[in-house]
Design a protein around this motif. Structure first.
Motif, short mmCIF file in Angstrom:
data_model
loop_
_atom_site.label_atom_id
_atom_site.label_comp_id
_atom_site.label_asym_id
_atom_site.label_seq_id
_atom_site.Cartn_x
_atom_site.Cartn_y
_atom_site.Cartn_z
N LEU A 107 0.87 -1.18 0.00
CA LEU A 107 0.00 0.00 0.00
C LEU A 107 0.91 1.23 0.00
N PRO A 108 0.90 2.02 -1.07
CA PRO A 108 1.85 3.13 -1.20
C PRO A 108 1.49 4.32 -0.31
N CYS A 109 2.53 4.98 0.21
CA CYS A 109 2.38 6.22 0.98
C CYS A 109 3.74 6.92 0.99
N SER A 110 3.73 8.22 0.76
CA SER A 110 5.00 8.97 0.73
C SER A 110 4.83 10.30 1.47
N PHE A 111 5.95 10.84 1.95
CA PHE A 111 5.95 12.14 2.63
C PHE A 111 7.32 12.78 2.36
N ASP A 136 -3.82 -4.38 15.94
CA ASP A 136 -4.92 -5.34 15.92
C ASP A 136 -4.37 -6.75 15.66
N GLU A 137 -4.99 -7.73 16.30
CA GLU A 137 -4.54 -9.12 16.20
C GLU A 137 -4.57 -9.62 14.75
N HIS A 138 -5.51 -9.13 13.96
CA HIS A 138 -5.67 -9.60 12.58
C HIS A 138 -4.43 -9.29 11.75
N PHE A 139 -3.70 -8.24 12.08
CA PHE A 139 -2.53 -7.84 11.29
C PHE A 139 -1.20 -8.22 11.95
N ARG A 140 -1.27 -8.91 13.08
CA ARG A 140 -0.04 -9.24 13.79
C ARG A 140 0.84 -10.17 12.94
N GLY A 141 2.09 -9.76 12.75
CA GLY A 141 3.04 -10.55 11.97
C GLY A 141 2.88 -10.44 10.47
N ARG A 142 1.91 -9.61 10.00
CA ARG A 142 1.68 -9.52 8.56
C ARG A 142 1.91 -8.10 8.01
N ALA A 143 2.13 -7.13 8.85
CA ALA A 143 2.29 -5.73 8.41
C ALA A 143 3.68 -5.22 8.78
N SER A 144 4.30 -4.50 7.84
CA SER A 144 5.64 -3.97 8.10
C SER A 144 5.91 -2.76 7.20
N LEU A 145 6.88 -1.93 7.62
CA LEU A 145 7.34 -0.78 6.84
C LEU A 145 8.72 -1.08 6.24
N PHE A 146 9.11 -0.26 5.27
CA PHE A 146 10.45 -0.36 4.70
C PHE A 146 11.36 0.61 5.47
N ASP A 148 14.46 1.02 6.00
CA ASP A 148 15.66 1.61 5.41
C ASP A 148 15.35 2.72 4.41
N GLN A 149 14.03 2.89 4.12
CA GLN A 149 13.64 3.92 3.15
C GLN A 149 12.78 5.03 3.78
N ILE A 150 12.53 4.94 5.07
CA ILE A 150 11.68 5.94 5.72
C ILE A 150 12.30 7.33 5.66
N SER A 151 13.60 7.40 5.87
CA SER A 151 14.26 8.71 5.85
C SER A 151 14.18 9.38 4.48
N ASN A 152 13.95 8.58 3.45
CA ASN A 152 13.80 9.11 2.09
C ASN A 152 12.36 9.44 1.74
N GLY A 153 11.44 9.27 2.71
CA GLY A 153 10.05 9.63 2.49
C GLY A 153 9.15 8.48 2.08
N ASN A 154 9.60 7.24 2.24
CA ASN A 154 8.77 6.08 1.88
C ASN A 154 8.11 5.54 3.15
N ALA A 155 6.78 5.69 3.22
CA ALA A 155 6.02 5.19 4.37
C ALA A 155 5.06 4.07 3.96
N SER A 156 5.36 3.43 2.85
CA SER A 156 4.47 2.38 2.32
C SER A 156 4.38 1.21 3.29
N LEU A 157 3.20 0.58 3.26
CA LEU A 157 2.93 -0.55 4.13
C LEU A 157 2.92 -1.84 3.30
N GLN A 158 3.57 -2.86 3.80
CA GLN A 158 3.55 -4.17 3.13
C GLN A 158 2.73 -5.15 3.95
#
Length: 315
Positions: A22-26, A60-70, A72-82
């Protein structure tokens, strides 16, 4: 006066049981604060990030272990969710908050696309099918020339929770005597994300028959080629088993007699046995007659006839 421009949601389609981003940038920052949530009837917290680490206490328990950010790319403005192992319950509207008024919204849909369409013909019936699809698919028929036929389509739900769809359709032609192999049949299964078509033509049928015939000929040739080899080996083994050298035969013992000769003995026939017996009797009789006619022999008490055997004595 101040105003806020509301942008259209970003639409993302994910594949069932696969990973999705899921893309997101700042603007980017070393002290970034990121928050992801699912906007349903209640606020579902997915993941929060601040102080350079994940904050999972409210996750939430439904997303436990399945959601993460990148990370190493946060400082470059990448806040996308995998998201990994995407489920149908993941569908909905997501919010990515990075501080200020720069929130992003993503509309997520989950699909199980059409992966394979099977088509086959038996007599005057043609069947088309596909399995494991979401959402509910549509099946359509077409032919190379105009033909009147009727079709029957069955849709069934499958999967652990009944979310997936299996579809099967059969076409029956009314004229069972007519040969329809000169036509081309097309079956198309369509869903929200894609569609696939299977084609059955006279060429497909002929190729299938030809391949089957070639395979049959090859099999017959192999069998015919193996028969002489097997027979030769069998005859060779039989010959070896019947021509055992006499020298390797074991010694046979009968009572106190031991037969050590391993030469093959020829068994005399009945005529030869009878002739030898007559010769022995003749020689015996001649010897007795000579004895009787010898001088000084006492003939009293002599009996040329054989004496009767003594009666057995009771013990």
């Amino acid at each position: 006066p101040g105003w806020t421009r509301k942008e259209k949601d970003t639409e993302v389609s994910c594949v069932f049981q696969e990973s999705c981003i899921l893309p997101c940038s700042f603007l980017g920052s070393t002290d970034a604060v990121i928050s992801w949530s699912l906007l349903k009837a209640r606020h579902v917290s997915i993941l929060s990030y601040n102080s350079k680490q994940d904050q999972l206490t409210q996750q939430d328990e439904h997303f436990r272990g399945r959601a993460s950010l990148f990370k190493d790319q946060i400082s470059n403005g990448n806040a996308s969710l995998q998201l990994t192992s995407v489920e149908f319950q993941d569908e909905g509207r997501y919010k990515c908050a990075t501080g200020g008024n720069n929130d992003s919204f993503i509309s997520l849909t989950v699909d199980a696309p059409v992966r394979e369409v099977n088509i086959e013909k038996a007599e005057n019936r043609i069947t088309c099918s596909s399995e494991g699809i979401y959402p509910e698919p549509l099946l359509t028929w077409s032919t190379s020339r105009q033909t009147v036929f009727r079709s029957t389509t069955i849709v069934q739900q499958s999967g652990p929770n009944g979310e997936l769809y299996n579809i099967k359709s059969s076409v029956i032609f009314p004229d069972t005597k007519h040969d329809f192999t000169d036509m081309t049949y097309s079956c198309t299964v369509t869903t929200r994300s894609n569609n696939k078509t299977a084609i059955l033509s006279n060429r497909n049928l002929k190729e299938g028959i030809a391949k089957a015939m070639v395979a049959g000929v090859i099999m017959i040739a192999v069998i015919l080629g193996l028969i002489p080899i097997c027979c030769n080996k069998f005859n060779s083994k039989m010959h070896q088993s019947c021509s055992v050298p006499m020298s390797v035969l074991p010694t046979v013992e009968t009572g106190s007699m031991e037969l050590q000769s391993h030469q093959a003995q020829q068994v005399p026939d009945a005529a030869e046995i009878s002739s030898q017996l007559d010769l022995v009797l003749t020689e015996k009789t001649s010897e007795e007659l000579k004895t009787l006619s010898a001088p000084g022999h006492d003939h009293e008490g002599d009996d040329l006839l054989p004496k009767a055997a003594a009666e057995p004595t009771e013990m």
